[in-house]
Scaffold this motif. Structure first.
Motif, PDB file in Angstrom:
ATOM      1  N   SER A 133       0.820  -1.220   0.000  1.00 14.74           N
ATOM      2  CA  SER A 133       0.000   0.000   0.000  1.00 14.74           C
ATOM      3  C   SER A 133       0.845   1.258   0.000  1.00 14.74           C
ATOM      4  O   SER A 133       0.324   2.360  -0.151  1.00 14.74           O
ATOM      5  CB  SER A 133      -0.929   0.019   1.219  1.00 14.74           C
ATOM      6  OG  SER A 133      -0.182   0.340   2.380  1.00 14.74           O
ATOM      7  N   ALA A 146       4.091   3.992  -1.080  1.00 14.84           N
ATOM      8  CA  ALA A 146       4.307   4.792  -2.286  1.00 14.84           C
ATOM      9  C   ALA A 146       4.995   3.955  -3.375  1.00 14.84           C
ATOM     10  O   ALA A 146       4.567   3.957  -4.534  1.00 14.84           O
ATOM     11  CB  ALA A 146       5.138   6.024  -1.937  1.00 14.84           C
ATOM     12  N   VAL A 147       6.041   3.218  -3.020  1.00 12.07           N
ATOM     13  CA  VAL A 147       6.729   2.380  -4.010  1.00 12.07           C
ATOM     14  C   VAL A 147       5.849   1.179  -4.358  1.00 12.07           C
ATOM     15  O   VAL A 147       5.624   0.859  -5.539  1.00 12.07           O
ATOM     16  CB  VAL A 147       8.096   1.874  -3.474  1.00 12.07           C
ATOM     17  CG1 VAL A 147       8.766   0.957  -4.482  1.00 12.07           C
ATOM     18  CG2 VAL A 147       9.013   3.037  -3.126  1.00 12.07           C
ATOM     19  N   SER A 202       0.276  -6.734   2.511  1.00 12.31           N
ATOM     20  CA  SER A 202       0.005  -5.438   3.155  1.00 12.31           C
ATOM     21  C   SER A 202      -0.463  -5.619   4.589  1.00 12.31           C
ATOM     22  O   SER A 202      -1.209  -6.547   4.894  1.00 12.31           O
ATOM     23  CB  SER A 202      -1.077  -4.692   2.354  1.00 12.31           C
ATOM     24  OG  SER A 202      -1.433  -3.499   3.034  1.00 12.31           O
ATOM     25  N   GLY A 203      -0.049  -4.690   5.441  1.00 17.35           N
ATOM     26  CA  GLY A 203      -0.500  -4.704   6.835  1.00 17.35           C
ATOM     27  C   GLY A 203      -1.804  -3.949   7.018  1.00 17.35           C
ATOM     28  O   GLY A 203      -2.312  -3.882   8.134  1.00 17.35           O
ATOM     29  N   LYS A 204      -2.334  -3.389   5.940  1.00 19.89           N
ATOM     30  CA  LYS A 204      -3.558  -2.574   6.072  1.00 19.89           C
ATOM     31  C   LYS A 204      -4.747  -3.345   5.503  1.00 19.89           C
ATOM     32  O   LYS A 204      -5.010  -3.304   4.298  1.00 19.89           O
ATOM     33  CB  LYS A 204      -3.408  -1.259   5.314  1.00 19.89           C
ATOM     34  CG  LYS A 204      -2.272  -0.371   5.821  1.00 19.89           C
ATOM     35  CD  LYS A 204      -2.256   0.964   5.101  1.00 19.89           C
ATOM     36  CE  LYS A 204      -1.026   1.768   5.461  1.00 19.89           C
ATOM     37  NZ  LYS A 204       0.176   1.382   4.700  1.00 19.89           N
ATOM     38  N   CYS A 214      14.499  -2.803  -2.410  1.00 20.96           N
ATOM     39  CA  CYS A 214      14.785  -1.356  -2.452  1.00 20.96           C
ATOM     40  C   CYS A 214      14.606  -0.652  -1.122  1.00 20.96           C
ATOM     41  O   CYS A 214      15.006   0.498  -0.990  1.00 20.96           O
ATOM     42  CB  CYS A 214      13.910  -0.677  -3.501  1.00 20.96           C
ATOM     43  SG  CYS A 214      12.164  -0.632  -3.037  1.00 20.96           S
ATOM     44  N   LEU A 239      13.727  -0.379   3.442  1.00 14.46           N
ATOM     45  CA  LEU A 239      14.157  -0.812   4.779  1.00 14.46           C
ATOM     46  C   LEU A 239      13.192  -0.412   5.879  1.00 14.46           C
ATOM     47  O   LEU A 239      13.590  -0.276   7.040  1.00 14.46           O
ATOM     48  CB  LEU A 239      15.569  -0.260   5.087  1.00 14.46           C
ATOM     49  CG  LEU A 239      15.903   1.193   4.741  1.00 14.46           C
ATOM     50  CD1 LEU A 239      14.950   2.191   5.338  1.00 14.46           C
ATOM     51  CD2 LEU A 239      17.318   1.512   5.116  1.00 14.46           C
ATOM     52  N   VAL A 247      18.293  -2.374  -5.679  1.00 10.00           N
ATOM     53  CA  VAL A 247      17.800  -1.275  -6.516  1.00 10.00           C
ATOM     54  C   VAL A 247      18.088   0.058  -5.840  1.00 10.00           C
ATOM     55  O   VAL A 247      17.675   0.296  -4.706  1.00 10.00           O
ATOM     56  CB  VAL A 247      16.282  -1.418  -6.771  1.00 10.00           C
ATOM     57  CG1 VAL A 247      15.723  -0.170  -7.441  1.00 10.00           C
ATOM     58  CG2 VAL A 247      16.020  -2.644  -7.632  1.00 10.00           C
ATOM     59  N   SER A 287      17.709   4.179  -6.671  1.00 12.85           N
ATOM     60  CA  SER A 287      17.147   5.168  -7.606  1.00 12.85           C
ATOM     61  C   SER A 287      17.829   6.516  -7.477  1.00 12.85           C
ATOM     62  O   SER A 287      17.498   7.443  -8.187  1.00 12.85           O
ATOM     63  CB  SER A 287      15.660   5.352  -7.323  1.00 12.85           C
ATOM     64  OG  SER A 287      15.510   6.025  -6.082  1.00 12.85           O
TER      65      SER A 287
HETATM   66  P1  NDP Z   1       5.879   4.040   2.451  1.00 11.32           P
HETATM   67  O1  NDP Z   1       5.935   4.373   3.896  1.00 11.32           O
HETATM   68  O2  NDP Z   1       4.944   4.767   1.563  1.00 11.32           O
HETATM   69  O3  NDP Z   1       5.556   2.497   2.258  1.00 11.32           O
HETATM   70  C1  NDP Z   1       6.142   1.499   3.015  1.00 11.32           C
HETATM   71  C2  NDP Z   1       5.078   0.453   3.319  1.00 11.32           C
HETATM   72  O4  NDP Z   1       5.697  -0.653   3.975  1.00 11.32           O
HETATM   73  C3  NDP Z   1       4.004   0.921   4.294  1.00 11.32           C
HETATM   74  O5  NDP Z   1       2.968   1.641   3.654  1.00 11.32           O
HETATM   75  C4  NDP Z   1       3.506  -0.392   4.806  1.00 11.32           C
HETATM   76  O6  NDP Z   1       2.715  -0.978   3.809  1.00 11.32           O
HETATM   77  C5  NDP Z   1       4.770  -1.237   4.903  1.00 11.32           C
HETATM   78  N1  NDP Z   1       5.395  -1.187   6.223  1.00 11.32           N
HETATM   79  C6  NDP Z   1       5.583  -0.113   7.013  1.00 11.32           C
HETATM   80  N2  NDP Z   1       6.216  -0.452   8.152  1.00 11.32           N
HETATM   81  C7  NDP Z   1       6.435  -1.773   8.070  1.00 11.32           C
HETATM   82  C8  NDP Z   1       7.048  -2.726   8.924  1.00 11.32           C
HETATM   83  N3  NDP Z   1       7.571  -2.379  10.098  1.00 11.32           N
HETATM   84  N4  NDP Z   1       7.109  -4.004   8.513  1.00 11.32           N
HETATM   85  C9  NDP Z   1       6.602  -4.385   7.333  1.00 11.32           C
HETATM   86  N5  NDP Z   1       5.989  -3.526   6.470  1.00 11.32           N
HETATM   87  C10 NDP Z   1       5.919  -2.249   6.838  1.00 11.32           C
HETATM   88  O7  NDP Z   1       7.378   4.154   1.914  1.00 11.32           O
HETATM   89  P2  NDP Z   1       7.868   4.183   0.387  1.00 11.32           P
HETATM   90  O8  NDP Z   1       7.028   3.262  -0.405  1.00 11.32           O
HETATM   91  O9  NDP Z   1       8.064   5.572  -0.040  1.00 11.32           O
HETATM   92  O10 NDP Z   1       9.322   3.555   0.544  1.00 11.32           O
HETATM   93  C11 NDP Z   1       9.460   2.189   0.869  1.00 11.32           C
HETATM   94  C12 NDP Z   1      10.916   1.905   1.184  1.00 11.32           C
HETATM   95  O11 NDP Z   1      11.688   2.059   0.002  1.00 11.32           O
HETATM   96  C13 NDP Z   1      11.534   2.850   2.224  1.00 11.32           C
HETATM   97  O12 NDP Z   1      12.405   2.133   3.045  1.00 11.32           O
HETATM   98  C14 NDP Z   1      12.312   3.833   1.380  1.00 11.32           C
HETATM   99  O13 NDP Z   1      13.374   4.411   2.087  1.00 11.32           O
HETATM  100  C15 NDP Z   1      12.780   2.917   0.266  1.00 11.32           C
HETATM  101  N6  NDP Z   1      13.117   3.603  -0.954  1.00 11.32           N
HETATM  102  C16 NDP Z   1      14.293   3.286  -1.536  1.00 11.32           C
HETATM  103  C17 NDP Z   1      14.672   3.863  -2.706  1.00 11.32           C
HETATM  104  C18 NDP Z   1      15.916   3.415  -3.367  1.00 11.32           C
HETATM  105  O14 NDP Z   1      16.416   4.145  -4.230  1.00 11.32           O
HETATM  106  N7  NDP Z   1      16.435   2.253  -3.036  1.00 11.32           N
HETATM  107  C19 NDP Z   1      13.867   4.926  -3.304  1.00 11.32           C
HETATM  108  C20 NDP Z   1      12.578   5.120  -2.678  1.00 11.32           C
HETATM  109  C21 NDP Z   1      12.244   4.485  -1.509  1.00 11.32           C
HETATM  110  P3  NDP Z   1       1.560  -2.040   4.167  1.00 11.32           P
HETATM  111  O15 NDP Z   1       0.769  -1.420   5.272  1.00 11.32           O
HETATM  112  O16 NDP Z   1       0.795  -2.166   2.874  1.00 11.32           O
HETATM  113  O17 NDP Z   1       2.209  -3.311   4.586  1.00 11.32           O
END
Ligand code: NDP
Length: 332
Positions: A162, A164-165, A184-186, A247, A249, A272, A274
């Motif tokens: 859910s 952004a990525v 997804s956790g949601k 990608c 953490l 990956v 970016s």
């Molecule tokens: P978001 O916060 O939008 O999405 C991360 C999703 O991961 C959450 O919405 C949730 O989704 C899930 N999540 C959150 N906390 C946890 C947890 N403790 N354990 C398991 N799942 C969890 O972040 P982005 O999508 O913007 O970024 C995701 C990751 O990618 C980040 O770590 C960011 O730093 C990294 N990133 C790396 C890039 C690169 O170049 N390598 C570039 C852009 C981002 P749900 O509830 O659906 O499970």
């Protein structure tokens, strides 16, 4: 050379050990030196912006600072001629928003080598719907395709679906014909993920820690945006010869695994980045998103906010509560 211009920026300052963001008036004279001055109309929200805004020194060393790792707008001064004055550009990654004032301000000044020309048919808002998160999802999918991933091989998992990525990865993979399993956790987001194209939506417990070093494989390939323990479990669930693009953490930077998925099933773990990749690689992905990779559902569901809503939106990222794509509109 134009005269210095006053502008608004969402600036983070350290106050008694706390990091507080608020709107400030700055001058273009306050911006770092650089070849290209850009009037930013839109930015995009990313997890890394939330880290910067909360004082994470691994992202931003010194404050006051203007976060915003993404920016799109118009060139107003160019010392190199390319990009030219008046041209629309996208800037993502490199040092923008980390230790260089970023897209949460109405102006940025950056090296010419950071600027991608706006793809034909796009405007700044469209570019920022995708932003770094979309670019990263595109790079993750591209790496899987380069490794030979094909829909007929089986299901593709997307963790943090859910986010952004994750949300862009879900729509893009589904558009390319893959059966996507959104992890997804949601629970309340399942219908939205299905609307983006997920065939199945499963909870995070799918990747709960399992003592066994190997389990029955179920996914042909995967995009992992969470890292940590869930990534270690995902690797055990990949079919022979499959790949995982990694990608993120949000669950932690550590990765405790065995070599078994790699040596018994030939699983590939694909990193990956970016941020620091050559500009031409970014440009190639932007071009695809503006054409055959367009994600109309993501575009339609993106949420626009103004600078006044940044604080709450960024805090939601840190709590793992954010979903979908959020665009910062400086005119809002
Ligand atoms: P978001 O916060 O939008 O999405 C991360 C999703 O991961 C959450 O919405 C949730 O989704 C899930 N999540 C959150 N906390 C946890 C947890 N403790 N354990 C398991 N799942 C969890 O972040 P982005 O999508 O913007 O970024 C995701 C990751 O990618 C980040 O770590 C960011 O730093 C990294 N990133 C790396 C890039 C690169 O170049 N390598 C570039 C852009 C981002 P749900 O509830 O659906 O499970």
């Amino acid at each position: 050379m134009t005269t210095d211009t006053e502008f608004k920026a969402w600036r983070v300052e350290e106050q008694n050990g706390e990091y507080v963001g608020a709107e400030k008036t700055l001058s273009t004279a306050d911006l770092p030196p650089g070849e290209v001055l850009i009037r930013v109309s839109h930015s995009s929200l990313n997890y890394k912006d939330a880290l910067s805004a909360s004082g994470n020194k691994g992202v931003t060393r010194s404050f006051p600072h203007t976060p915003g790792i993404d920016a799109a707008g118009e060139v107003v001064e160019s010392a190199t001629g390319t990009p030219s004055t008046g041209s629309p550009v996208i800037v993502t990654g490199y040092d923008l928003g980390m230790n260089t004032d970023g897209g949460f301000g109405e102006y940025i000044r950056v090296p010419a080598a950071w600027c991608v020309p706006m793809p034909a048919g796009w405007n700044a808002r469209t570019a920022m719907i995708y932003g770094t998160a979309g670019l990263t999802a595109g790079l993750c999918v591209q790496k899987l395709l380069t490794m030979g991933a094909k829909p007929e091989q089986g299901k593709v998992a997307v963790s943090g679906a859910s986010g952004a990525v994750g949300s862009v990865a879900v729509e893009l993979l589904s558009k390319l014909g893959f059966d996507v399993v959104a992890i997804s956790g949601k629970a309340d987001h399942a219908e939205a993920l299905k609307a983006l194209g997920a065939k199945e939506v499963v909870g995070r417990e799918t990747l709960a820690e399992e003592k066994k070093p190997m389990v029955k494989p179920v996914f042909a390939n995967a995009v992992d945006t969470v890292g940590g323990g869930p990534l270690a479990e995902l690797l055990k669930q990949i079919l022979p010869g499959g790949s995982v693009s990694c990608c993120g953490l949000v669950s932690g930077p550590g990765l405790q695994t065995t070599v078994l998925p790699f040596i018994l099933r030939g699983v590939n773990l694909l990193g990956v980045d970016s941020v620091e990749i050559p500009l031409a690689e970014k440009e190639a992905v932007w071009k695809k998103f503006s054409g055959e990779w367009a994600c109309p559902k993501i575009e339609a569901s993106a949420r626009d906010i103004g600078r006044g809503e940044l604080d709450g939106a960024l805090k939601a990222f840190l709590k793992g509560e954010s979903s979908g794509k959020i665009v910062l509109d400086h005119a809002k």
